[in-house]
Design a protein around this motif. Sequence first.
Motif, mmCIF file in Angstrom:
data_model
loop_
_atom_site.group_PDB
_atom_site.id
_atom_site.type_symbol
_atom_site.label_atom_id
_atom_site.label_comp_id
_atom_site.label_asym_id
_atom_site.label_seq_id
_atom_site.Cartn_x
_atom_site.Cartn_y
_atom_site.Cartn_z
ATOM 1 N N GLY A 290 0.722 -1.307 -0.061
ATOM 2 C CA GLY A 290 -0.072 -0.108 0.161
ATOM 3 C C GLY A 290 0.883 1.132 -0.111
ATOM 4 O O GLY A 290 1.852 1.443 0.583
ATOM 5 N N TYR A 291 0.304 2.190 -0.824
ATOM 6 C CA TYR A 291 1.045 3.673 -0.846
ATOM 7 C C TYR A 291 0.095 4.770 -0.571
ATOM 8 O O TYR A 291 -1.116 4.348 -0.821
ATOM 9 N N LEU A 292 0.487 5.858 -0.445
ATOM 10 C CA LEU A 292 -0.497 7.149 -0.227
ATOM 11 C C LEU A 292 0.027 8.139 -1.273
ATOM 12 O O LEU A 292 1.466 8.165 -1.481
ATOM 13 N N ASP A 293 -0.487 8.950 -1.891
ATOM 14 C CA ASP A 293 -0.030 10.281 -2.455
ATOM 15 C C ASP A 293 -0.150 11.401 -1.379
ATOM 16 O O ASP A 293 -0.321 11.140 -0.374
ATOM 17 N N ARG A 294 0.221 12.561 -1.935
ATOM 18 C CA ARG A 294 0.571 13.634 -1.027
ATOM 19 C C ARG A 294 -0.681 14.153 -0.417
ATOM 20 O O ARG A 294 -0.518 14.770 0.735
ATOM 21 N N LEU A 295 -1.906 13.675 -0.913
ATOM 22 C CA LEU A 295 -3.098 14.009 -0.238
ATOM 23 C C LEU A 295 -3.896 12.855 0.565
ATOM 24 O O LEU A 295 -4.923 13.088 1.035
ATOM 25 N N GLY A 296 -3.177 11.847 0.797
ATOM 26 C CA GLY A 296 -3.639 10.823 1.469
ATOM 27 C C GLY A 296 -4.599 9.859 0.817
ATOM 28 O O GLY A 296 -5.177 8.966 1.256
ATOM 29 N N TYR A 297 -4.450 9.975 -0.628
ATOM 30 C CA TYR A 297 -5.331 8.842 -1.403
ATOM 31 C C TYR A 297 -4.746 7.549 -1.388
ATOM 32 O O TYR A 297 -3.384 7.656 -1.754
ATOM 33 N N PRO A 298 -5.070 6.673 -1.029
ATOM 34 C CA PRO A 298 -4.394 5.003 -1.019
ATOM 35 C C PRO A 298 -4.442 4.667 -2.358
ATOM 36 O O PRO A 298 -5.517 4.669 -3.133
ATOM 37 N N PHE A 299 -3.325 3.956 -2.476
ATOM 38 C CA PHE A 299 -3.227 2.962 -3.909
ATOM 39 C C PHE A 299 -2.286 1.943 -3.498
ATOM 40 O O PHE A 299 -1.670 1.824 -2.354
ATOM 41 N N CYS A 300 -2.100 1.203 -4.554
ATOM 42 C CA CYS A 300 -1.196 -0.030 -4.441
ATOM 43 C C CYS A 300 -0.215 -0.509 -5.637
ATOM 44 O O CYS A 300 -0.494 0.096 -6.718
ATOM 45 N N ARG A 301 0.942 -0.763 -5.221
ATOM 46 C CA ARG A 301 1.568 -1.348 -6.393
ATOM 47 C C ARG A 301 0.756 -2.523 -6.956
ATOM 48 O O ARG A 301 0.372 -3.559 -6.210
ATOM 49 N N ASP B 217 7.347 14.395 2.918
ATOM 50 C CA ASP B 217 8.611 13.979 2.089
ATOM 51 C C ASP B 217 9.352 12.875 3.188
ATOM 52 O O ASP B 217 10.547 12.698 2.854
ATOM 53 N N GLU B 218 8.925 12.832 4.206
ATOM 54 C CA GLU B 218 9.694 12.059 5.251
ATOM 55 C C GLU B 218 9.170 10.651 5.249
ATOM 56 O O GLU B 218 9.942 9.619 6.129
ATOM 57 N N ARG B 219 7.928 10.428 4.825
ATOM 58 C CA ARG B 219 7.209 8.998 5.104
ATOM 59 C C ARG B 219 7.422 8.265 3.817
ATOM 60 O O ARG B 219 7.327 8.481 2.591
ATOM 61 N N ARG C 106 4.809 11.808 -3.845
ATOM 62 C CA ARG C 106 4.664 13.351 -3.576
ATOM 63 C C ARG C 106 3.725 14.056 -4.595
ATOM 64 O O ARG C 106 3.513 15.064 -4.613
ATOM 65 N N GLY C 107 3.248 13.212 -5.516
ATOM 66 C CA GLY C 107 2.284 13.987 -6.752
ATOM 67 C C GLY C 107 0.879 13.840 -6.554
ATOM 68 O O GLY C 107 0.644 13.078 -5.152
ATOM 69 N N PHE D 204 8.596 9.359 -5.841
ATOM 70 C CA PHE D 204 8.401 8.711 -4.693
ATOM 71 C C PHE D 204 9.503 8.780 -3.651
ATOM 72 O O PHE D 204 10.706 9.057 -3.921
ATOM 73 N N ASN D 205 9.077 8.908 -2.426
ATOM 74 C CA ASN D 205 10.039 8.921 -1.190
ATOM 75 C C ASN D 205 10.810 7.570 -1.122
ATOM 76 O O ASN D 205 10.261 6.424 -1.237
#
Length: 363
Positions: A152-163, A330-332, A337-338, A360-361
Amino acid sequence: MASDTASTPGPCADVAVVILNWNGRRWLEQFLPTVLAHADGATVVVADNASNDDSVELVGRAFPRVQLIQNTANLGFCEGYNQALEVLHTTAAFRYYVLLNSDVEVTANWLPPLRALLEQQPSVAAVQPKIRQYSADVVERAQFEYAGAGGGYLDRLGYPFCRGRLFDTLETDRGQYDDSRPVAWATGACLLVRATAWHAMDGLDTAYFAHMEEIDLCWRLWNAGHEVWYHGGSTVFHVGGGTLAKSNPHKTYLNFRNGLALVYKNSTAAELPGVLVQRLLLDWVAALRLLTQGQVADCRAVLRAHWYVARHVRGWQQRRRQFPPRLRIDERLGVYRGSLVWAYFAKGKRAFPALSRKLFNKA
C-alpha cells in the motif's frame, strides 16, 4: 468439505491467526480448512461478531482445533478485532497476530516468510503478503486484488493505492512485485503485526468501524518510529467484497468519511490545512461526478461523510493528540509526492510503473 486434522508442530507457534466473522459460514467452510492445513503451528482463532447464521455451530462441529471467541454484538471490523486480540493478550503469550479476512485463501508456506521478516528486523511492526484475486478463472487469478495488491502507498493528499492497483485498475502479476520493501500501509485483509506494537497503538481506531482502519494503524506505526513492509515471497488470494458490495452507498460513505479522518488525524500541523482543503474540493468533484452518473445515493453519501467529520471534529482532535503526527509528506516511506487523482484521471496513468519514480520517497 475438508475436515479438521491433528495439530502439527511448526515454526509459527507464537502466532495467532485471527479470522473475524459475521454471517460468513460459506467463507469459513470454504477457506478455513486451507488455513488450518498451512498454519505451520500457529493457533487459528475465529472471532465471531454475533452471527445469526450457523457459523459458530459449524466451527464447533467441523473445526475443533479452532479457538472460538464470541463477541456479544456485531462490533464492526475495528472493535471486533480489538476485543478478540485483547482476549488473546490476557489469556496467551502470542508474539504476533495475523488479521485474516474470512474470504482469503492462503497458500503453502505463506506465514513463515512474514514471521521471519519481523524476527530478522525488529524495526518492522507489520507486514503483508502479495494479494491476488481469488477466482476460478486463470486470467483473473493472476491479477492483483484491490485490497493490498503489491503493497500500500499514499499520495501527498492521502489517497491510498497499491503497487498493482491504481483506483479500480488492476495489473497482472508477472513477478514485478516479488521483492520485499517498506510501504506506507499494509492491508487488513492479511496483516501480520507484532503484538507489542499492536497494543502500544491501542489496536484499530474504532471510530472507523470499517474501511481504511489499517491505513490509519500503519500511519500511526510509522509516526511512532516503527516500519511497515510488504513481502512478495508470500502469496494469498482474496475474494474481495465478501462482506460488503463494492457499489454500495454505505461503503461510499465510509470510504469518504474515513479518508478525511485519515488525513485529519495523521497529517502534520503545518501540512494539514492545505491537504484538507484540497481533499474537500476533490471530494465535491467526485460527488458531482457521481450525481451526473445517476448515482444519487452515493453522491449523498459523500455529503453525509463530510457532515459527520465536521460534527465530530473534537473527537478526531483528541485522537491526533493521543498519537501526534510526526513525519512530513517528504519523510514518510511509501508516499508519492504527486497527485494520484491528477496522474490517473488527467494524464491517463493506469499502472504503478507509469508514475514518476522521482516523486516517490526512497528508503
